[in-house]
Design a protein around this motif. Structure first.
Motif, PDB file in Angstrom:
ATOM      1  N   GLN A   1      -2.465   3.278  -5.847  1.00 24.65           N
ATOM      2  CA  GLN A   1      -3.193   3.920  -4.757  1.00 24.65           C
ATOM      3  C   GLN A   1      -2.736   5.364  -4.641  1.00 24.65           C
ATOM      4  OE1 GLN A   1      -2.378   1.756  -1.111  1.00 24.65           O
ATOM      5  NE2 GLN A   1      -4.182   0.456  -1.378  1.00 24.65           N
TER       6      GLN A   1
ATOM      7  N   GLN B   1       3.493   7.694   4.311  1.00 21.11           N
ATOM      8  CA  GLN B   1       3.153   8.554   5.462  1.00 21.11           C
ATOM      9  C   GLN B   1       4.348   8.660   6.403  1.00 21.11           C
ATOM     10  OE1 GLN B   1      -0.310   7.686   7.829  1.00 21.11           O
ATOM     11  NE2 GLN B   1      -1.427   6.781   6.115  1.00 21.11           N
TER      12      GLN B   1
ATOM     13  N   ARG C   1       0.170  -6.671  -4.752  1.00 28.68           N
ATOM     14  CA  ARG C   1      -0.359  -7.766  -3.935  1.00 28.68           C
ATOM     15  C   ARG C   1      -0.548  -8.991  -4.803  1.00 28.68           C
ATOM     16  NH1 ARG C   1      -4.847  -4.751  -0.028  1.00 28.68           N
ATOM     17  NH2 ARG C   1      -3.493  -2.963   0.366  1.00 28.68           N
TER      18      ARG C   1
ATOM     19  N   GLU D   1      -2.319   7.927  -1.297  1.00 32.40           N
ATOM     20  CA  GLU D   1      -2.411   8.095   0.140  1.00 32.40           C
ATOM     21  C   GLU D   1      -2.588   9.584   0.427  1.00 32.40           C
ATOM     22  OE1 GLU D   1      -2.025   5.265   1.647  1.00 32.40           O
ATOM     23  OE2 GLU D   1      -2.074   5.850   3.750  1.00 32.40           O
TER      24      GLU D   1
ATOM     25  N   THR E   1      -5.015   3.607  11.946  1.00 30.65           N
ATOM     26  CA  THR E   1      -5.911   4.733  12.261  1.00 30.65           C
ATOM     27  C   THR E   1      -6.821   4.370  13.426  1.00 30.65           C
ATOM     28  OG1 THR E   1      -7.271   3.903  10.446  1.00 30.65           O
ATOM     29  CG2 THR E   1      -6.021   5.919  10.036  1.00 30.65           C
TER      30      THR E   1
ATOM     31  N   HIS F   1       0.857  -1.193   0.000  1.00 29.65           N
ATOM     32  CA  HIS F   1       0.000   0.000   0.000  1.00 29.65           C
ATOM     33  C   HIS F   1       0.892   1.242   0.000  1.00 29.65           C
ATOM     34  CE1 HIS F   1      -0.246  -0.540   4.722  1.00 29.65           C
ATOM     35  NE2 HIS F   1       0.968  -0.690   4.262  1.00 29.65           N
TER      36      HIS F   1
ATOM     37  N   SER G   1       0.649   3.533   2.218  1.00 32.49           N
ATOM     38  CA  SER G   1       0.722   4.057   3.593  1.00 32.49           C
ATOM     39  C   SER G   1       2.144   4.239   4.121  1.00 32.49           C
ATOM     40  CB  SER G   1      -0.093   3.166   4.528  1.00 32.49           C
ATOM     41  OG  SER G   1      -1.437   3.114   4.102  1.00 32.49           O
TER      42      SER G   1
END
Ligand code: DAH
Length: 360
Positions: A215, A181, A202, A217, A259, A176, A178
């Motif tokens: 994706q 971040q 994946r 983010e 989160t 991902h 993420s």
């Protein structure tokens, strides 16, 4: 030949010889200007006897009118000639074949990435990047997914080969966006507002899954950023992206390790007549995952969770491209079929911007 006959033939010849507007004006001044020859002759009338004045005056008037008419006629002729020359110079062969457009097109994934970037840039988000081959710490641990966490299995991870004898956990193809971040917060600290579009991987392959997909983010950290800011930001994004006046989002409680609280976000839509309409209707479509960044994630990235908080979200670019542009099969995105690319591709050189229009 009288005086006046000489004047007539001289000036009519000079008018005929004038080759442009300036030369013609010179002739006019020499004959009819204040100090022109004919004008001077007219002044001499005062010294003549009444009879002589009558005949000479009438003859001079005729001569003046004749030369004046010749000057005007020549002026029109010169203008016509100039226009003709110009038209001949600007001649255009309309039967020539047109210049072809560049043969290539912009892939819908690139187009949508540009659109998303333009919309978030307008809201003050910069673009952050990270590597596609990622350490498992960035991809999992730092995001509060420890080694035995079930989420690790759910990600169908591709592992990189390890050198013989290397006992460290293997690198992975990031599952991902993420981890960007973490990298962005490590690099820039807080406050921060970034999006991170890019490829993720994946081990999955069917009509709605490909082993590589895209994706984006989103991350916004500040001192008083709340779920309300998240909701406004996402609504604003959806309105701009789907190019509709109204959108309605539904936040469903969910769970992501990185989160707390977490929400999956659905958008109101209709499928009437087989076509998708965003913003109206009785159906809901899941478009992204989001939430308030977990304090452990902030801490892992070196940001003090006692001082800073904010939201994050992750969205499938391919998926929102399919929704916006009515593209039915995800796998076709990556088959490089020229017919498909020509059909769904975008004109090169059309740069999406919020003010100038995203898609045309
Ligand atoms: N990383 C999640 C995934 O790939 C998506 C996601 C969910 C990203 C929630 C986030 C978030 O930043 O807050 O499924």
């Amino acid at each position: 030949m009288t005086d006046l006959d000489t004047l007539r033939s001289t000036y009519l010849a000079r008018v005929a010889d004038a080759s442009d507007a300036n030369a013609l004006e010179d002739v006019r001044l020499a004959a009819l200007g204040k100090k022109g020859e004919i004008s001077l002759k007219m002044r001499e009338l005062g010294q003549m006897s009444p009879e002589q004045r009558q005949t000479t005056g009438a003859a001079l008037n005729r001569l003046r009118d004749e030369i004046d008419a010749a000057l005007r006629g020549k002026k029109v002729a010169l203008e016509d000639a100039a226009l003709d020359a110009r038209l001949r110079g600007e001649w255009l062969d309309v039967t020539l074949p047109g210049r072809p457009r560049p043969a290539g097109t912009i892939h819908p994934v690139s187009q949508v990435t540009e659109e998303v970037t333009a919309i978030f840039a307008d809201m003050g988000f910069a673009v952050a990047e990270g590597p596609q081959v990622e350490s498992d710490w960035f991809n999992f641990d730092a995001l509060n997914i420890p080694p035995e966490h079930p989420a690790r299995q759910e990600h169908d991870t591709f592992f990189m080969a390890r050198a013989e004898g290397d006992l460290r956990p293997p690198h992975v193809l990031r599952t991902h966006t993420s981890p960007v971040q973490i990298r962005a917060m490590q690099d820039q600290g807080a406050p921060i507002r970034v999006i991170a579009p890019g490829r993720v991987y994946r081990m999955d392959m069917d009509q709605t899954h490909t082993p590589m997909f895209h994706q984006v983010e989103g991350l916004a950290i500040g001192q008083d950023i709340s779920m309300a800011n998240l909701k406004w930001t996402l609504e604003e994004f959806c309105r701009a992206f789907f190019e509709v006046d109204e959108v309605e989002l539904r936040f469903r409680a969910s769970h992501f390790p990185f989160t707390e609280p977490s929400a999956e976000v659905d958008i109101r839509c209709s499928w009437e007549g087989g076509t998708l309409k965003i913003g109206q209707g009785d159906s809901w479509l899941e478009i992204l995952g989001s939430g308030m960044v977990h304090p452990k994630v902030l801490a892992a990235a070196g940001v003090d969770p006692a001082k800073w908080q904010g939201f994050a979200f992750g969205m499938g670019i391919d998926r929102i491209a399919m929704l916006k542009y009515g593209i039915p099969d995800l796998r076709a995105f990556f088959e490089s079929d020229l017919r498909w690319l020509r059909h769904y591709g975008f004109a090169a050189g059309d740069v999406p911007s919020v003010a100038g229009g995203l898609s045309r």
